[in-house]
Design a protein around this motif. Sequence first.
Motif, PDB file in Angstrom:
ATOM      1  N   VAL A  54       0.877  -1.168   0.000  1.00 37.26           N
ATOM      2  CA  VAL A  54       0.000   0.000   0.000  1.00 37.26           C
ATOM      3  C   VAL A  54       0.913   1.216   0.000  1.00 37.26           C
ATOM      4  O   VAL A  54       1.963   1.209   0.635  1.00 37.26           O
ATOM      5  CB  VAL A  54      -0.913   0.000   1.254  1.00 37.26           C
ATOM      6  CG1 VAL A  54      -1.642   1.306   1.413  1.00 37.26           C
ATOM      7  CG2 VAL A  54      -1.891  -1.164   1.192  1.00 37.26           C
ATOM      8  N   TYR A  55       0.512   2.265  -0.706  1.00 38.98           N
ATOM      9  CA  TYR A  55       1.334   3.469  -0.785  1.00 38.98           C
ATOM     10  C   TYR A  55       0.581   4.638  -0.165  1.00 38.98           C
ATOM     11  O   TYR A  55      -0.463   5.041  -0.676  1.00 38.98           O
ATOM     12  CB  TYR A  55       1.660   3.793  -2.249  1.00 38.98           C
ATOM     13  CG  TYR A  55       2.334   2.661  -2.966  1.00 38.98           C
ATOM     14  CD1 TYR A  55       3.713   2.520  -2.936  1.00 38.98           C
ATOM     15  CD2 TYR A  55       1.577   1.730  -3.685  1.00 38.98           C
ATOM     16  CE1 TYR A  55       4.335   1.462  -3.603  1.00 38.98           C
ATOM     17  CE2 TYR A  55       2.197   0.675  -4.345  1.00 38.98           C
ATOM     18  CZ  TYR A  55       3.570   0.556  -4.301  1.00 38.98           C
ATOM     19  OH  TYR A  55       4.175  -0.488  -4.957  1.00 38.98           O
ATOM     20  N   LEU A  56       1.117   5.164   0.936  1.00 43.47           N
ATOM     21  CA  LEU A  56       0.603   6.397   1.536  1.00 43.47           C
ATOM     22  C   LEU A  56       1.662   7.440   1.229  1.00 43.47           C
ATOM     23  O   LEU A  56       2.734   7.447   1.827  1.00 43.47           O
ATOM     24  CB  LEU A  56       0.378   6.223   3.041  1.00 43.47           C
ATOM     25  CG  LEU A  56      -0.548   5.073   3.436  1.00 43.47           C
ATOM     26  CD1 LEU A  56      -0.744   5.042   4.944  1.00 43.47           C
ATOM     27  CD2 LEU A  56      -1.887   5.166   2.719  1.00 43.47           C
ATOM     28  N   LYS A  91      -6.518  -2.417   0.494  1.00 43.42           N
ATOM     29  CA  LYS A  91      -5.962  -3.564  -0.223  1.00 43.42           C
ATOM     30  C   LYS A  91      -4.724  -3.197  -1.037  1.00 43.42           C
ATOM     31  O   LYS A  91      -4.465  -2.028  -1.324  1.00 43.42           O
ATOM     32  CB  LYS A  91      -7.034  -4.166  -1.125  1.00 43.42           C
ATOM     33  CG  LYS A  91      -8.196  -4.770  -0.322  1.00 43.42           C
ATOM     34  CD  LYS A  91      -9.201  -5.416  -1.231  1.00 43.42           C
ATOM     35  CE  LYS A  91     -10.362  -6.014  -0.456  1.00 43.42           C
ATOM     36  NZ  LYS A  91     -11.343  -6.631  -1.359  1.00 43.42           N
ATOM     37  N   SER A  92      -3.986  -4.220  -1.435  1.00 41.24           N
ATOM     38  CA  SER A  92      -2.722  -4.055  -2.152  1.00 41.24           C
ATOM     39  C   SER A  92      -2.850  -3.170  -3.384  1.00 41.24           C
ATOM     40  O   SER A  92      -3.837  -3.227  -4.109  1.00 41.24           O
ATOM     41  CB  SER A  92      -2.183  -5.421  -2.596  1.00 41.24           C
ATOM     42  OG  SER A  92      -1.810  -6.190  -1.499  1.00 41.24           O
ATOM     43  N   GLY A  93      -1.816  -2.388  -3.583  1.00 39.29           N
ATOM     44  CA  GLY A  93      -1.747  -1.534  -4.763  1.00 39.29           C
ATOM     45  C   GLY A  93      -2.453  -0.201  -4.601  1.00 39.29           C
ATOM     46  O   GLY A  93      -2.300   0.676  -5.451  1.00 39.29           O
ATOM     47  N   ALA A  94      -3.209  -0.018  -3.524  1.00 39.81           N
ATOM     48  CA  ALA A  94      -3.894   1.262  -3.320  1.00 39.81           C
ATOM     49  C   ALA A  94      -2.865   2.353  -3.060  1.00 39.81           C
ATOM     50  O   ALA A  94      -1.845   2.122  -2.398  1.00 39.81           O
ATOM     51  CB  ALA A  94      -4.866   1.157  -2.155  1.00 39.81           C
ATOM     52  N   LYS A  95      -3.138   3.543  -3.607  1.00 40.99           N
ATOM     53  CA  LYS A  95      -2.276   4.701  -3.392  1.00 40.99           C
ATOM     54  C   LYS A  95      -3.147   5.847  -2.895  1.00 40.99           C
ATOM     55  O   LYS A  95      -4.105   6.236  -3.561  1.00 40.99           O
ATOM     56  CB  LYS A  95      -1.581   5.113  -4.686  1.00 40.99           C
ATOM     57  CG  LYS A  95      -0.613   4.086  -5.191  1.00 40.99           C
ATOM     58  CD  LYS A  95       0.068   4.529  -6.472  1.00 40.99           C
ATOM     59  CE  LYS A  95       1.016   3.436  -6.945  1.00 40.99           C
ATOM     60  NZ  LYS A  95       1.716   3.803  -8.162  1.00 40.99           N
ATOM     61  N   LEU A  96      -2.817   6.360  -1.709  1.00 40.31           N
ATOM     62  CA  LEU A  96      -3.508   7.514  -1.148  1.00 40.31           C
ATOM     63  C   LEU A  96      -2.491   8.626  -1.024  1.00 40.31           C
ATOM     64  O   LEU A  96      -1.423   8.434  -0.408  1.00 40.31           O
ATOM     65  CB  LEU A  96      -4.112   7.192   0.219  1.00 40.31           C
ATOM     66  CG  LEU A  96      -5.354   6.302   0.208  1.00 40.31           C
ATOM     67  CD1 LEU A  96      -5.004   4.850   0.018  1.00 40.31           C
ATOM     68  CD2 LEU A  96      -6.134   6.487   1.491  1.00 40.31           C
ATOM     69  N   CYS A  97      -2.802   9.788  -1.609  1.00 39.01           N
ATOM     70  CA  CYS A  97      -1.809  10.855  -1.666  1.00 39.01           C
ATOM     71  C   CYS A  97      -2.417  12.220  -1.378  1.00 39.01           C
ATOM     72  O   CYS A  97      -3.097  12.782  -2.240  1.00 39.01           O
ATOM     73  CB  CYS A  97      -1.156  10.871  -3.045  1.00 39.01           C
ATOM     74  SG  CYS A  97       0.121  12.148  -3.208  1.00 39.01           S
ATOM     75  N   THR A 102     -13.841  -0.288   2.895  1.00 35.98           N
ATOM     76  CA  THR A 102     -12.814  -1.063   2.209  1.00 35.98           C
ATOM     77  C   THR A 102     -12.382  -0.304   0.959  1.00 35.98           C
ATOM     78  O   THR A 102     -13.220   0.126   0.166  1.00 35.98           O
ATOM     79  CB  THR A 102     -13.350  -2.455   1.807  1.00 35.98           C
ATOM     80  OG1 THR A 102     -13.739  -3.138   3.001  1.00 35.98           O
ATOM     81  CG2 THR A 102     -12.301  -3.263   1.085  1.00 35.98           C
ATOM     82  N   ILE A 103     -11.074  -0.148   0.802  1.00 36.07           N
ATOM     83  CA  ILE A 103     -10.500   0.494  -0.379  1.00 36.07           C
ATOM     84  C   ILE A 103      -9.851  -0.609  -1.208  1.00 36.07           C
ATOM     85  O   ILE A 103      -8.924  -1.279  -0.751  1.00 36.07           O
ATOM     86  CB  ILE A 103      -9.481   1.576   0.016  1.00 36.07           C
ATOM     87  CG1 ILE A 103     -10.200   2.676   0.809  1.00 36.07           C
ATOM     88  CG2 ILE A 103      -8.786   2.133  -1.218  1.00 36.07           C
ATOM     89  CD1 ILE A 103      -9.286   3.716   1.386  1.00 36.07           C
ATOM     90  N   GLY A 104     -10.345  -0.803  -2.427  1.00 40.86           N
ATOM     91  CA  GLY A 104      -9.981  -1.937  -3.259  1.00 40.86           C
ATOM     92  C   GLY A 104      -8.595  -1.886  -3.857  1.00 40.86           C
ATOM     93  O   GLY A 104      -7.901  -0.868  -3.840  1.00 40.86           O
ATOM     94  N   TYR A 105      -8.217  -3.020  -4.430  1.00 42.48           N
ATOM     95  CA  TYR A 105      -6.930  -3.172  -5.082  1.00 42.48           C
ATOM     96  C   TYR A 105      -6.709  -2.083  -6.129  1.00 42.48           C
ATOM     97  O   TYR A 105      -7.601  -1.754  -6.908  1.00 42.48           O
ATOM     98  CB  TYR A 105      -6.832  -4.544  -5.777  1.00 42.48           C
ATOM     99  CG  TYR A 105      -6.952  -5.709  -4.834  1.00 42.48           C
ATOM    100  CD1 TYR A 105      -5.891  -6.046  -3.997  1.00 42.48           C
ATOM    101  CD2 TYR A 105      -8.116  -6.456  -4.770  1.00 42.48           C
ATOM    102  CE1 TYR A 105      -5.999  -7.112  -3.113  1.00 42.48           C
ATOM    103  CE2 TYR A 105      -8.230  -7.529  -3.898  1.00 42.48           C
ATOM    104  CZ  TYR A 105      -7.170  -7.841  -3.066  1.00 42.48           C
ATOM    105  OH  TYR A 105      -7.280  -8.892  -2.192  1.00 42.48           O
ATOM    106  N   ASN A 106      -5.499  -1.523  -6.121  1.00 46.05           N
ATOM    107  CA  ASN A 106      -5.054  -0.554  -7.141  1.00 46.05           C
ATOM    108  C   ASN A 106      -5.916   0.694  -7.231  1.00 46.05           C
ATOM    109  O   ASN A 106      -5.934   1.368  -8.263  1.00 46.05           O
ATOM    110  CB  ASN A 106      -4.953  -1.229  -8.511  1.00 46.05           C
ATOM    111  CG  ASN A 106      -4.037  -2.417  -8.474  1.00 46.05           C
ATOM    112  OD1 ASN A 106      -2.939  -2.340  -7.930  1.00 46.05           O
ATOM    113  ND2 ASN A 106      -4.490  -3.535  -8.999  1.00 46.05           N
ATOM    114  N   THR A 107      -6.614   1.030  -6.168  1.00 46.29           N
ATOM    115  CA  THR A 107      -7.407   2.259  -6.143  1.00 46.29           C
ATOM    116  C   THR A 107      -6.484   3.443  -5.897  1.00 46.29           C
ATOM    117  O   THR A 107      -5.538   3.356  -5.107  1.00 46.29           O
ATOM    118  CB  THR A 107      -8.500   2.160  -5.064  1.00 46.29           C
ATOM    119  OG1 THR A 107      -9.493   1.250  -5.534  1.00 46.29           O
ATOM    120  CG2 THR A 107      -9.144   3.498  -4.774  1.00 46.29           C
TER     121      THR A 107
END
Length: 181
Positions: free
Chosen positions: A38-40, A56-62, A77-82
Amino acid sequence: MSQFRKNNKRSLISKLMTLYYRRRVGKCGAAVNFDSIVYLMRFPRNIQFGDGVYVKSGAKLCPCNEKAKITVGENTTIGYNTLIFSSVNIQIGANCMIAPNVYVVDSDHGTDRSLQMNLQENTVSKVYIGDDVWLATGVVVLKGAVIPEGCIVAANSVVKGELEAYGIYAGVPARKVGERK
């Protein structure tokens, strides 16, 4: 309880990621879970998670600048690659389901012909997603969108403007096609 939450077994990597991110964000409620990748990004202190959030994996929150905020309500829930990119404020309510490959953004680039695109200032407007909202796979939520309580947005739809509570929306741009009963 959803099938996902009932049958999800947290891995050791997921537990370690949760411990790591818990210290980096502004607020991290109880029982928050981060998958292994996960990327914050940029300003993670400007992100707040309510209790029981799952990323979930691949999510990026910026949060893209020091004043930008992202808030995620409990049991969402925040889905994959969101991808969730905030330049001002993105608020996501409680008990939401955000499917894989959703993109939420609260800014846009200027389009003045006299200036190169990469030199133009962003225009910004808050995004609000209420409680009990389902954004299906591939939904794009644009700046200024208001998705109130109980809405469903169909796969690959583009949301701009204000929707009606408990409406079912689909298309580009998303239009009301039904209502939850």
